[in-house]
Design a protein around this motif. Sequence first.
Motif, PDB file in Angstrom:
ATOM      1  N   PHE A  52       1.052  -1.164  -0.066  1.00  0.00           N
ATOM      2  CA  PHE A  52       0.477   0.117  -0.153  1.00  0.00           C
ATOM      3  C   PHE A  52       0.877   1.437  -0.336  1.00  0.00           C
ATOM      4  N   VAL A  53       0.313   2.119  -0.286  1.00  0.00           N
ATOM      5  CA  VAL A  53       0.635   3.222  -0.313  1.00  0.00           C
ATOM      6  C   VAL A  53      -0.329   4.048   0.432  1.00  0.00           C
ATOM      7  N   ILE A  54       0.411   5.808   1.365  1.00  0.00           N
ATOM      8  CA  ILE A  54      -0.430   6.740   1.441  1.00  0.00           C
ATOM      9  C   ILE A  54       0.569   8.245   1.578  1.00  0.00           C
ATOM     10  N   PRO A  55      -0.404   8.764   0.017  1.00  0.00           N
ATOM     11  CA  PRO A  55       0.243   9.892  -0.952  1.00  0.00           C
ATOM     12  C   PRO A  55      -0.797  11.183   0.208  1.00  0.00           C
ATOM     13  N   THR A  56       0.225  12.167  -0.235  1.00  0.00           N
ATOM     14  CA  THR A  56      -1.316  13.672   0.453  1.00  0.00           C
ATOM     15  C   THR A  56      -2.356  13.483  -0.406  1.00  0.00           C
ATOM     16  N   PHE A  57      -3.418  14.178   0.026  1.00  0.00           N
ATOM     17  CA  PHE A  57      -4.957  14.474  -0.135  1.00  0.00           C
ATOM     18  C   PHE A  57      -4.655  14.951  -1.835  1.00  0.00           C
ATOM     19  N   PRO A  58      -4.022  16.590  -2.464  1.00  0.00           N
ATOM     20  CA  PRO A  58      -3.946  16.345  -3.892  1.00  0.00           C
ATOM     21  C   PRO A  58      -3.478  15.001  -4.657  1.00  0.00           C
ATOM     22  N   SER A  59      -2.549  14.191  -4.421  1.00  0.00           N
ATOM     23  CA  SER A  59      -2.252  13.510  -5.073  1.00  0.00           C
ATOM     24  C   SER A  59      -2.296  12.134  -5.332  1.00  0.00           C
ATOM     25  N   ILE A  60      -3.977  12.018  -4.334  1.00  0.00           N
ATOM     26  CA  ILE A  60      -4.861  10.313  -4.603  1.00  0.00           C
ATOM     27  C   ILE A  60      -5.258   9.938  -5.696  1.00  0.00           C
ATOM     28  N   GLY A  61      -5.979  10.988  -6.579  1.00  0.00           N
ATOM     29  CA  GLY A  61      -6.701  10.049  -7.686  1.00  0.00           C
ATOM     30  C   GLY A  61      -4.861   9.838  -8.916  1.00  0.00           C
ATOM     31  N   ALA A  62      -4.159  10.759  -8.716  1.00  0.00           N
ATOM     32  CA  ALA A  62      -3.533  10.285  -9.731  1.00  0.00           C
ATOM     33  C   ALA A  62      -2.386   9.271  -9.183  1.00  0.00           C
ATOM     34  N   VAL A  63      -1.588   8.960  -7.976  1.00  0.00           N
ATOM     35  CA  VAL A  63      -1.459   7.814  -7.336  1.00  0.00           C
ATOM     36  C   VAL A  63      -2.088   6.353  -7.506  1.00  0.00           C
ATOM     37  N   ARG A  64      -3.340   6.782  -7.103  1.00  0.00           N
ATOM     38  CA  ARG A  64      -4.525   5.323  -7.584  1.00  0.00           C
ATOM     39  C   ARG A  64      -4.490   4.850  -8.581  1.00  0.00           C
ATOM     40  N   ASP A  65      -4.581   5.784  -9.805  1.00  0.00           N
ATOM     41  CA  ASP A  65      -4.067   5.087 -11.552  1.00  0.00           C
ATOM     42  C   ASP A  65      -2.997   4.706 -11.555  1.00  0.00           C
ATOM     43  N   LEU A  66      -2.011   5.664 -10.912  1.00  0.00           N
ATOM     44  CA  LEU A  66      -0.389   4.715 -10.689  1.00  0.00           C
ATOM     45  C   LEU A  66       0.021   3.159  -9.942  1.00  0.00           C
ATOM     46  N   ALA A  67      -0.904   3.461  -9.360  1.00  0.00           N
ATOM     47  CA  ALA A  67      -0.849   2.411  -8.135  1.00  0.00           C
ATOM     48  C   ALA A  67      -1.394   0.897  -8.379  1.00  0.00           C
ATOM     49  N   ALA A  68      -2.259   1.212  -9.113  1.00  0.00           N
ATOM     50  CA  ALA A  68      -2.816  -0.181  -9.402  1.00  0.00           C
ATOM     51  C   ALA A  68      -2.404  -1.280 -10.070  1.00  0.00           C
ATOM     52  N   PRO A  69      -1.469  -1.190 -10.862  1.00  0.00           N
ATOM     53  CA  PRO A  69      -1.539  -2.117 -12.169  1.00  0.00           C
ATOM     54  C   PRO A  69       0.050  -3.085 -11.454  1.00  0.00           C
ATOM     55  N   GLY A  70       0.307  -1.870 -10.610  1.00  0.00           N
ATOM     56  CA  GLY A  70       1.620  -2.839  -9.024  1.00  0.00           C
ATOM     57  C   GLY A  70       0.768  -3.409  -7.703  1.00  0.00           C
ATOM     58  N   GLY A  71      -0.860  -3.251  -8.193  1.00  0.00           N
ATOM     59  CA  GLY A  71      -1.789  -4.377  -6.769  1.00  0.00           C
ATOM     60  C   GLY A  71      -1.591  -2.870  -5.329  1.00  0.00           C
ATOM     61  N   LEU A  72      -1.499  -1.978  -5.231  1.00  0.00           N
ATOM     62  CA  LEU A  72      -1.016  -1.168  -4.601  1.00  0.00           C
ATOM     63  C   LEU A  72      -2.490  -0.872  -4.040  1.00  0.00           C
ATOM     64  N   LEU A  73      -2.377  -0.655  -2.604  1.00  0.00           N
ATOM     65  CA  LEU A  73      -3.411  -0.013  -1.921  1.00  0.00           C
ATOM     66  C   LEU A  73      -3.846   1.389  -2.146  1.00  0.00           C
ATOM     67  N   VAL A  74      -4.072   2.106  -2.032  1.00  0.00           N
ATOM     68  CA  VAL A  74      -4.245   3.678  -2.151  1.00  0.00           C
ATOM     69  C   VAL A  74      -4.820   4.148  -0.539  1.00  0.00           C
ATOM     70  N   GLY A  75      -4.280   4.958   0.705  1.00  0.00           N
ATOM     71  CA  GLY A  75      -4.744   5.482   1.831  1.00  0.00           C
ATOM     72  C   GLY A  75      -4.408   6.874   1.546  1.00  0.00           C
ATOM     73  N   ALA A  76      -5.516   7.257   2.763  1.00  0.00           N
ATOM     74  CA  ALA A  76      -5.643   8.921   3.257  1.00  0.00           C
ATOM     75  C   ALA A  76      -4.860   8.709   4.401  1.00  0.00           C
ATOM     76  N   GLN A  77      -3.705  10.138   4.734  1.00  0.00           N
ATOM     77  CA  GLN A  77      -3.136  11.018   5.767  1.00  0.00           C
ATOM     78  C   GLN A  77      -3.909  11.411   6.622  1.00  0.00           C
ATOM     79  N   ASP A  78      -5.302  11.350   6.417  1.00  0.00           N
ATOM     80  CA  ASP A  78      -5.903  11.465   8.242  1.00  0.00           C
ATOM     81  C   ASP A  78      -7.644  11.770   7.253  1.00  0.00           C
ATOM     82  N   VAL A  79      -8.801  11.761   8.257  1.00  0.00           N
ATOM     83  CA  VAL A  79     -10.055  11.896   7.934  1.00  0.00           C
ATOM     84  C   VAL A  79     -10.667  12.590   9.255  1.00  0.00           C
ATOM     85  N   HIS A  80     -12.202  13.154   8.849  1.00  0.00           N
ATOM     86  CA  HIS A  80     -12.973  13.639   9.912  1.00  0.00           C
ATOM     87  C   HIS A  80     -13.971  12.694  10.162  1.00  0.00           C
TER      88      HIS A  80
END
Length: 262
Positions: A44-72
């Motif tokens: 898995f990888v947990i990027p900053t909020f603005p990069s989540i969408g682009a990271v999600r697309d790049l992470a998919a071929p490697g099977g990486l789950l994508v996270g967020a660094q915080d939530v309300h």
Amino acid sequence: MPRFTIGSSLKMYFGHRQQLEWTRRVAEIASTHPAVQQDVVEPFVIPTFPSIGAVRDLAAPGGLLVGAQDVHWEDAGAYTGEVSAAELAEVGVRLVEIGHAERRSMFGETDSTAALKVRATLRHGLVPVLCIGEEERGEHGPAVHACLRQLEACLAAARRDGTGGRVIVAYEPVWAIGRSDPAPDTHIRAVTSALRAHLADDPLVQEPRVIYGGSAGPGLLTRIAPDVDGMFLGRFAHDPAAFRDILDEAWEIGSGDDSSAF
């Protein structure tokens, strides 16, 4: 479940382009690495909020789950600068980091607010990566007691509502964060084994995982593997080659494991 869950929070170390390049390179490694391809490692990888969408697309071929660094903890409302679990789920986030020591020390996060965030995350089918750890260096016994108390405090809101789901507990002793070396192997194993035992038959927590963070890097997993379910990596994984080295370790351990023992 894969034997190990291994990933990294990129914190605010990288800008947008750097996060994309890191993710691209790690996804390339993961897409061909036997540890990932044969389900020994869940990455898995947990990027900053603005990069989540682009990271999600790049992470998919490697099977990486994508996270967020915080939530309300609320689903909607006048909470300037915050992001809800509902929105994170909508954009494809799978994991949410909650309660990191830096959030606590810099921004006033408490066990009570972490508990509300855990409940919100579970309510929307996301997986909390719940960070816990004692503040002062000491003996195993007091550390176990402190971590179990913190764990239960952070699960309290979900328990009250009966909101269950998958939970990843990241054991990060506060005194080991940012150091040149992790906590001693015997200390890590004593605390993580106690946390695993505590969660083993918990009806609220599905597929519990206890991973270690706190200056974690290459070479550590081999020494602590019997008592952990993975690692939560920080700056020691900024070089994608280091991430590959840790996958190599996991493959060497996991490919020889009798899965019935876990």
